[in-house]
Write a protein that holds these residues in place. Structure first.
Motif, PDB file in Angstrom:
ATOM      1  N   ALA A   1       0.854  -1.192   0.000  1.00 30.12           N
ATOM      2  CA  ALA A   1       0.000   0.000   0.000  1.00 30.12           C
ATOM      3  C   ALA A   1       0.886   1.235   0.000  1.00 30.12           C
ATOM      4  CB  ALA A   1      -0.940   0.014   1.209  1.00 30.12           C
ATOM      5  N   ALA A   2       0.330   2.349  -0.484  1.00 35.72           N
ATOM      6  CA  ALA A   2       1.106   3.585  -0.600  1.00 35.72           C
ATOM      7  C   ALA A   2       1.319   4.220   0.762  1.00 35.72           C
ATOM      8  CB  ALA A   2       0.396   4.564  -1.527  1.00 35.72           C
TER       9      ALA A   2
ATOM     10  N   TRP B   1      -2.264   4.817  11.787  1.00 39.17           N
ATOM     11  CA  TRP B   1      -3.566   5.291  12.242  1.00 39.17           C
ATOM     12  C   TRP B   1      -3.644   6.805  12.054  1.00 39.17           C
ATOM     13  CZ3 TRP B   1      -0.514   1.860  14.956  1.00 39.17           C
ATOM     14  CH2 TRP B   1      -1.025   0.574  15.127  1.00 39.17           C
ATOM     15  N   ASP B   2      -4.645   7.242  11.310  1.00 38.57           N
ATOM     16  CA  ASP B   2      -4.841   8.657  10.992  1.00 38.57           C
ATOM     17  C   ASP B   2      -6.339   8.946  11.039  1.00 38.57           C
ATOM     18  OD1 ASP B   2      -4.759  11.251  10.032  1.00 38.57           O
ATOM     19  OD2 ASP B   2      -4.440  10.660   7.952  1.00 38.57           O
ATOM     20  N   ASP B   3      -6.848   9.172  12.255  1.00 37.30           N
ATOM     21  CA  ASP B   3      -8.297   9.328  12.442  1.00 37.30           C
ATOM     22  C   ASP B   3      -8.859  10.501  11.660  1.00 37.30           C
ATOM     23  OD1 ASP B   3      -8.308   7.131  14.055  1.00 37.30           O
ATOM     24  OD2 ASP B   3      -8.301   8.260  15.953  1.00 37.30           O
TER      25      ASP B   3
ATOM     26  N   GLY C   1      -3.490  11.121   3.922  1.00 36.53           N
ATOM     27  CA  GLY C   1      -3.800  10.485   2.650  1.00 36.53           C
ATOM     28  C   GLY C   1      -3.438   9.026   2.572  1.00 36.53           C
ATOM     29  N   LEU C   2      -3.672   8.271   3.666  1.00 37.76           N
ATOM     30  CA  LEU C   2      -3.437   6.838   3.610  1.00 37.76           C
ATOM     31  C   LEU C   2      -4.325   6.203   2.544  1.00 37.76           C
ATOM     32  CD1 LEU C   2      -3.276   5.934   7.418  1.00 37.76           C
ATOM     33  CD2 LEU C   2      -1.361   6.124   5.827  1.00 37.76           C
ATOM     34  N   GLN C   3      -3.810   5.230   1.863  1.00 38.71           N
ATOM     35  CA  GLN C   3      -4.541   4.584   0.777  1.00 38.71           C
ATOM     36  C   GLN C   3      -5.832   3.954   1.264  1.00 38.71           C
ATOM     37  OE1 GLN C   3      -2.136   2.248  -1.992  1.00 38.71           O
ATOM     38  NE2 GLN C   3      -3.652   0.607  -1.896  1.00 38.71           N
ATOM     39  N   ASP C   4      -5.840   3.447   2.523  1.00 40.79           N
ATOM     40  CA  ASP C   4      -7.005   2.740   3.046  1.00 40.79           C
ATOM     41  C   ASP C   4      -7.847   3.570   4.006  1.00 40.79           C
ATOM     42  OD1 ASP C   4      -6.165   0.582   1.585  1.00 40.79           O
ATOM     43  OD2 ASP C   4      -5.143  -0.399   3.253  1.00 40.79           O
ATOM     44  N   GLY C   5      -7.589   4.888   4.087  1.00 44.20           N
ATOM     45  CA  GLY C   5      -8.440   5.743   4.917  1.00 44.20           C
ATOM     46  C   GLY C   5      -7.866   6.005   6.293  1.00 44.20           C
TER      47      GLY C   5
END
Length: 380
Positions: free
Chosen positions: A63-64, A355-357, A362-366
């Motif tokens: 993943a990016a 973890w980026d609530d 800009g995580l690929q999976d949210g």
């Protein structure tokens, strides 16, 4: 499982491994002695004191991730690296040397002189998603305990570095990516006050600049060997950080504090704290970040090591590309292994959780993401 040097004819340190046959289940092959032998070199040291070498780093990640590992599901050539260096030797008085580095790969665009985009001397050397860079080109002179390098060189800030050969993990921390300079252009003096104290101080033209003006800044710090097992480094840069399209005329203060503690002969603990506070030319806050990175690395043998990294990154002001600049917290945990089947080869598999609530990076999976990554570094 490979036979770690049992057929290499090397002396010493191999008996326990070779006696066990290095077969599957031989514990000594993981936790005991292993014999890597001497690394092969294409160039080695030349007669005039210069040495040449390099490495290639190829990796895959599922993943990016920000900046360096942002091209997933492909086999990437991260770094095809060549260098030429003459290290100075001041044991007999005055000496002069220098170094130049060349990089091709997907990491190159992150180590070009992008701080003065589009003026940076190698900033336009792109080849699609790949590119070329000259991250270092400097001369160094020294006498006794004092030396000075002049030119384009890597920063002294932080614990992680750009070269793949200098890091335990395949991926990088947010702090390294967003709150630290990669390179400087200017002059930096190093004074070895004693075996336990080293002091740096110098002038640079901002952050990540080529041989063009990006502002005036101080770069310096001190390294203290507090005990035989504990080393503390404080490094700072103060002044003008950039005159570019990112944050305009950005100026401010940044420091990194790194404590490196040898818990045992084979267990290393590192904790790093970074603070960045800047404002633009109008006096408006530009970037305010604070990060804490912790590393725990266990060396099992010359061939095997395991490690973990946990990061808390607090950010206010950085626009990761979605226009969100409010205060937010990002966390990342990375577990990895380093395996050296040969003196010239290091394999670095890892698994990473982010973890980026607030979904600002800009995580690929949210909001959260699990990423598997692996690379192999071949030195020559």
């Amino acid at each position: 499982m490979p036979s770690f040097g049992c057929d290499m004819g090397c002396d010493g340190g191999c008996d326990s491994c070779c006696d066990s046959g290095c077969g599957i289940g031989a514990l000594d092959c993981l936790t005991g002695d292993c014999c890597l032998g001497d690394p092969y070199t294409l160039f080695g040291e030349l007669d005039n004191g210069w040495s040449m070498g390099g490495w290639a780093s190829l990796g895959y990640h599922s993943a990016a991730l920000p900046i360096f590992n942002d091209r997933p599901d492909e086999l990437n050539l991260h770094q095809a690296w060549l260098y030429a260096e003459k290290a100075i030797d001041t044991s007999c008085g005055f000496d002069i040397g220098g170094r130049i580095d060349y990089l091709y790969g997907i990491d190159a665009q992150n180590t070009q002189a992008f701080g003065t985009d589009p003026r940076g001397w190698d900033n336009g050397w792109d080849n699609g998603e790949y590119g070329h860079a000259l991250p270092q080109a400097y001369l160094e002179a020294g006498y006794g305990d004092l030396s000075v390098k002049v030119g384009h060189f890597y920063t002294i800030i932080g614990w992680e570095v750009v070269p793949a050969t200098g890091n335990f993990f395949y991926s990088h921390a947010y702090t390294f990516n967003y709150s630290e300079p990669f390179t400087h252009t200017g002059a930096l003096a190093t004074y070895n006050a004693s075996d336990d104290v080293t002091v740096w101080g110098g002038y640079t033209m901002g952050w990540d600049s080529g041989f063009d003006d990006n502002g005036d800044a101080f770069l310096g710090g001190i390294s203290l060997g507090l005990t035989d097992d504990l080393n503390l480094i404080y490094a700072t840069t103060i002044g003008q950080f950039g005159r570019n399209a990112f944050n305009g005329d950005e100026q401010g203060y940044m420091h990194s504090i790194v404590a490196d503690y040898a818990v045992t002969d084979s267990l290393q603990y590192i904790i790093q704290s970074d603070l960045l506070s800047t404002e633009d030319g109008a006096g408006v806050d530009a970037r305010n970040t604070f990060g804490i990175n912790q590393y725990l690395i266990k060396t099992l043998s010359d061939c095997w090591a395991v490690g973990g990294r946990f990061e808390w990154y607090n950010n206010e002001g950085i626009d990761f590309g979605n226009g969100a600049t409010a205060e937010n917290d990002i966390y990342a945990l990375t577990l990895g292994v380093n395996h050296r089947p040969h003196a010239n080869v290091t394999i670095r598999p890892e698994i990473r959780w982010d973890w980026d609530d607030d979904q600002v990076v800009g995580l690929q999976d949210g909001e959260d993401q699990t990423t598997f990554g692996i690379d192999t570094v071949f030195t020559f």
